[in-house]
Design a protein around this motif. Structure first.
Motif, PDB file in Angstrom:
ATOM      1  N   MET A   1      -0.038  12.023 -12.937  1.00  0.00           N
ATOM      2  CA  MET A   1       1.311  12.507 -12.638  1.00  0.00           C
ATOM      3  C   MET A   1       2.314  12.214 -13.745  1.00  0.00           C
ATOM      4  SD  MET A   1       0.652  13.929  -9.823  1.00  0.00           S
ATOM      5  CE  MET A   1       2.322  14.415  -9.404  1.00  0.00           C
ATOM      6  N   GLY A   2       1.992  11.252 -14.607  1.00  0.00           N
ATOM      7  CA  GLY A   2       2.916  10.906 -15.684  1.00  0.00           C
ATOM      8  C   GLY A   2       3.665   9.612 -15.394  1.00  0.00           C
ATOM      9  N   TRP A   3       3.953   8.833 -16.445  1.00  0.00           N
ATOM     10  CA  TRP A   3       4.567   7.514 -16.280  1.00  0.00           C
ATOM     11  C   TRP A   3       6.037   7.586 -15.887  1.00  0.00           C
ATOM     12  CZ3 TRP A   3       2.301   2.670 -16.500  1.00  0.00           C
ATOM     13  CH2 TRP A   3       0.944   2.679 -16.795  1.00  0.00           C
ATOM     14  N   ASP A   4       6.658   8.743 -16.072  1.00  0.00           N
ATOM     15  CA  ASP A   4       8.071   8.874 -15.724  1.00  0.00           C
ATOM     16  C   ASP A   4       8.287   9.652 -14.427  1.00  0.00           C
ATOM     17  OD1 ASP A   4       8.782   7.542 -18.067  1.00  0.00           O
ATOM     18  OD2 ASP A   4       8.728   9.392 -19.235  1.00  0.00           O
ATOM     19  N   LYS A   5       7.215   9.911 -13.716  1.00  0.00           N
ATOM     20  CA  LYS A   5       7.286  10.741 -12.507  1.00  0.00           C
ATOM     21  C   LYS A   5       8.004  10.034 -11.363  1.00  0.00           C
ATOM     22  CE  LYS A   5       6.046  14.022  -9.530  1.00  0.00           C
ATOM     23  NZ  LYS A   5       6.590  15.403  -9.566  1.00  0.00           N
ATOM     24  N   TYR A   6       7.726   8.751 -11.158  1.00  0.00           N
ATOM     25  CA  TYR A   6       8.217   8.047  -9.978  1.00  0.00           C
ATOM     26  C   TYR A   6       9.229   6.964 -10.342  1.00  0.00           C
ATOM     27  CZ  TYR A   6       4.140  10.310  -7.938  1.00  0.00           C
ATOM     28  OH  TYR A   6       3.209  11.244  -7.550  1.00  0.00           O
ATOM     29  N   LYS A   7      10.169   6.735  -9.422  1.00  0.00           N
ATOM     30  CA  LYS A   7      11.175   5.681  -9.589  1.00  0.00           C
ATOM     31  C   LYS A   7      10.855   4.451  -8.739  1.00  0.00           C
ATOM     32  CE  LYS A   7      13.608   7.892 -12.542  1.00  0.00           C
ATOM     33  NZ  LYS A   7      13.544   7.447 -13.958  1.00  0.00           N
ATOM     34  N   ARG A   8      10.013   4.643  -7.736  1.00  0.00           N
ATOM     35  CA  ARG A   8       9.620   3.501  -6.899  1.00  0.00           C
ATOM     36  C   ARG A   8       8.200   3.701  -6.394  1.00  0.00           C
ATOM     37  NH1 ARG A   8      10.471   5.090  -1.250  1.00  0.00           N
ATOM     38  NH2 ARG A   8      10.081   2.920  -0.645  1.00  0.00           N
ATOM     39  N   VAL A   9       7.491   2.584  -6.259  1.00  0.00           N
ATOM     40  CA  VAL A   9       6.170   2.594  -5.629  1.00  0.00           C
ATOM     41  C   VAL A   9       6.149   1.436  -4.642  1.00  0.00           C
ATOM     42  CG1 VAL A   9       5.217   1.263  -7.575  1.00  0.00           C
ATOM     43  CG2 VAL A   9       3.670   2.370  -5.967  1.00  0.00           C
ATOM     44  N   ASN A  10       5.740   1.717  -3.415  1.00  0.00           N
ATOM     45  CA  ASN A  10       5.754   0.725  -2.352  1.00  0.00           C
ATOM     46  C   ASN A  10       4.333   0.461  -1.873  1.00  0.00           C
ATOM     47  OD1 ASN A  10       5.853  -0.307   0.473  1.00  0.00           O
ATOM     48  ND2 ASN A  10       8.059  -0.190   0.155  1.00  0.00           N
ATOM     49  N   VAL A  11       3.910  -0.817  -1.923  1.00  0.00           N
ATOM     50  CA  VAL A  11       2.569  -1.196  -1.453  1.00  0.00           C
ATOM     51  C   VAL A  11       2.666  -2.156  -0.269  1.00  0.00           C
ATOM     52  CG1 VAL A  11       1.466  -0.833  -3.698  1.00  0.00           C
ATOM     53  CG2 VAL A  11       2.457  -3.072  -3.165  1.00  0.00           C
ATOM     54  N   GLU A  12       3.845  -2.158   0.358  1.00  0.00           N
ATOM     55  CA  GLU A  12       4.106  -3.120   1.428  1.00  0.00           C
ATOM     56  C   GLU A  12       3.287  -2.857   2.676  1.00  0.00           C
ATOM     57  OE1 GLU A  12       7.953  -4.545   4.143  1.00  0.00           O
ATOM     58  OE2 GLU A  12       8.224  -3.142   2.473  1.00  0.00           O
ATOM     59  N   TYR A  13       3.050  -1.581   2.998  1.00  0.00           N
ATOM     60  CA  TYR A  13       2.464  -1.231   4.290  1.00  0.00           C
ATOM     61  C   TYR A  13       0.959  -1.027   4.205  1.00  0.00           C
ATOM     62  CZ  TYR A  13       7.408  -0.446   4.995  1.00  0.00           C
ATOM     63  OH  TYR A  13       8.758  -0.607   5.047  1.00  0.00           O
ATOM     64  N   GLU A  14       0.296  -1.366   5.301  1.00  0.00           N
ATOM     65  CA  GLU A  14      -1.173  -1.347   5.344  1.00  0.00           C
ATOM     66  C   GLU A  14      -1.704   0.058   5.100  1.00  0.00           C
ATOM     67  OE1 GLU A  14      -4.785  -2.807   8.328  1.00  0.00           O
ATOM     68  OE2 GLU A  14      -2.677  -3.038   8.916  1.00  0.00           O
ATOM     69  N   ASP A  15      -2.716   0.158   4.239  1.00  0.00           N
ATOM     70  CA  ASP A  15      -3.419   1.407   3.954  1.00  0.00           C
ATOM     71  C   ASP A  15      -2.512   2.504   3.398  1.00  0.00           C
ATOM     72  OD1 ASP A  15      -5.799   0.266   4.905  1.00  0.00           O
ATOM     73  OD2 ASP A  15      -5.352   0.856   6.958  1.00  0.00           O
ATOM     74  N   GLN A  16      -1.398   2.128   2.766  1.00  0.00           N
ATOM     75  CA  GLN A  16      -0.485   3.142   2.213  1.00  0.00           C
ATOM     76  C   GLN A  16      -0.017   2.742   0.825  1.00  0.00           C
ATOM     77  OE1 GLN A  16       2.687   4.874   4.743  1.00  0.00           O
ATOM     78  NE2 GLN A  16       2.007   3.439   6.322  1.00  0.00           N
ATOM     79  N   ILE A  17       0.169   3.772  -0.015  1.00  0.00           N
ATOM     80  CA  ILE A  17       0.903   3.626  -1.274  1.00  0.00           C
ATOM     81  C   ILE A  17       1.972   4.712  -1.242  1.00  0.00           C
ATOM     82  CG2 ILE A  17       0.821   3.605  -3.782  1.00  0.00           C
ATOM     83  CD1 ILE A  17      -2.171   3.061  -3.637  1.00  0.00           C
ATOM     84  N   ILE A  18       3.219   4.321  -1.206  1.00  0.00           N
ATOM     85  CA  ILE A  18       4.312   5.280  -1.132  1.00  0.00           C
ATOM     86  C   ILE A  18       4.933   5.422  -2.515  1.00  0.00           C
ATOM     87  CG2 ILE A  18       6.527   5.824  -0.066  1.00  0.00           C
ATOM     88  CD1 ILE A  18       5.660   4.003   2.288  1.00  0.00           C
ATOM     89  N   CYS A  19       4.946   6.626  -3.043  1.00  0.00           N
ATOM     90  CA  CYS A  19       5.501   6.885  -4.384  1.00  0.00           C
ATOM     91  C   CYS A  19       6.622   7.911  -4.258  1.00  0.00           C
ATOM     92  CB  CYS A  19       4.416   7.427  -5.310  1.00  0.00           C
ATOM     93  SG  CYS A  19       2.941   6.394  -5.420  1.00  0.00           S
ATOM     94  N   GLU A  20       7.754   7.616  -4.844  1.00  0.00           N
ATOM     95  CA  GLU A  20       8.875   8.554  -4.815  1.00  0.00           C
ATOM     96  C   GLU A  20       9.522   8.644  -6.186  1.00  0.00           C
ATOM     97  OE1 GLU A  20      10.290   8.029  -0.143  1.00  0.00           O
ATOM     98  OE2 GLU A  20      11.597   7.369  -1.786  1.00  0.00           O
TER      99      GLU A  20
END
Length: 215
Positions: A196-215
């Motif tokens: 996706m590219g290194w500048d694609k996302y401003k945040r990545v969340n690994v807090e929640y079980e079985d999820q990676i949230i990227c925005e």
């Protein structure tokens, strides 16, 4: 005197000159030439161990008649950023002062004003031990030690990181399930960013079980 300083972690907070000064009270009490009975080896050990960056010292007389000194240094694993004066945190959760002699390359920590002071008591109580375990994990992992540039603790005790490479913020949550969260974060670095590219996302969340949230 023969002095050996353990630099296992490439720390240089104390050198031969400082050890000699501690042993001789900065030259006021020369040990060379003194009879054995006038030299209290245990007292010399205590003098060296009084130094902030000395974890333990061993002073003994060898068969050659020389005094041998072995020094093991404390190991800072983080730098706590404070409004008054920054301090280091060692691997056991002890607070150490900064040094004019050497600056350790460790992760800096900031905190919300709602979190109590990050002093020795914070990292050694039952809740703070989890944060100390997280810092120990980072210190002992070559990749994460190099990649994580800063750690922040918010008012709810949740952690976020700023990386060395990339423009995103890493939202880690509470210091639990360390291996699982870092494995998810590694998936993000190995499989998501290269596509996706290194500048694609401003945040990545690994807090929640079985999820990676990227925005």
């Amino acid at each position: 005197m023969s002095i050996i300083i353990d630099n296992e972690y490439n720390n240089y907070f104390i050198g031969d000159t400082e050890v000699r000064d501690l042993l001789t009270r900065e030259g006021e009490r020369n040990l060379e030439g003194l009879p054995n009975q006038e030299i209290d080896l245990k007292n010399l050990e205590k003098r060296i161990e009084a130094h902030s960056f000395v974890k333990e010292a061993d002073v003994f007389r060898g068969l050659d008649g020389d005094i041998h000194v072995s020094v093991k240094q404390n190991r800072p694993i983080a730098r706590i950023i404070r409004s008054s004066e920054d301090v280091y945190l060692d691997a056991e959760g002890n607070v150490l002062p900064l040094s004019d002699r050497y600056t350790a390359r460790v992760i800096p920590i900031t905190k919300s004003a709602n979190i109590k002071s990050l002093d020795k008591g914070f990292f050694q109580d039952s809740a703070g031990q989890a944060y100390l375990s997280l810092l120990q994990f980072i210190e002992n992992d070559q990749f994460w030690k190099a990649q994580l540039a800063q750690m922040h603790i918010d008012g709810k005790g949740k952690i976020s990181f700023l990386p060395q490479v990339g423009e995103h913020t890493i939202e880690f949550g509470k210091p639990t399930e360390l291996e699982t969260k870092f494995k998810k974060l590694m998936v993000f670095y190995k499989e998501v960013l290269p596509v996706m590219g290194w500048d694609k996302y401003k945040r990545v969340n690994v807090e929640y079980e079985d999820q990676i949230i990227c925005e």
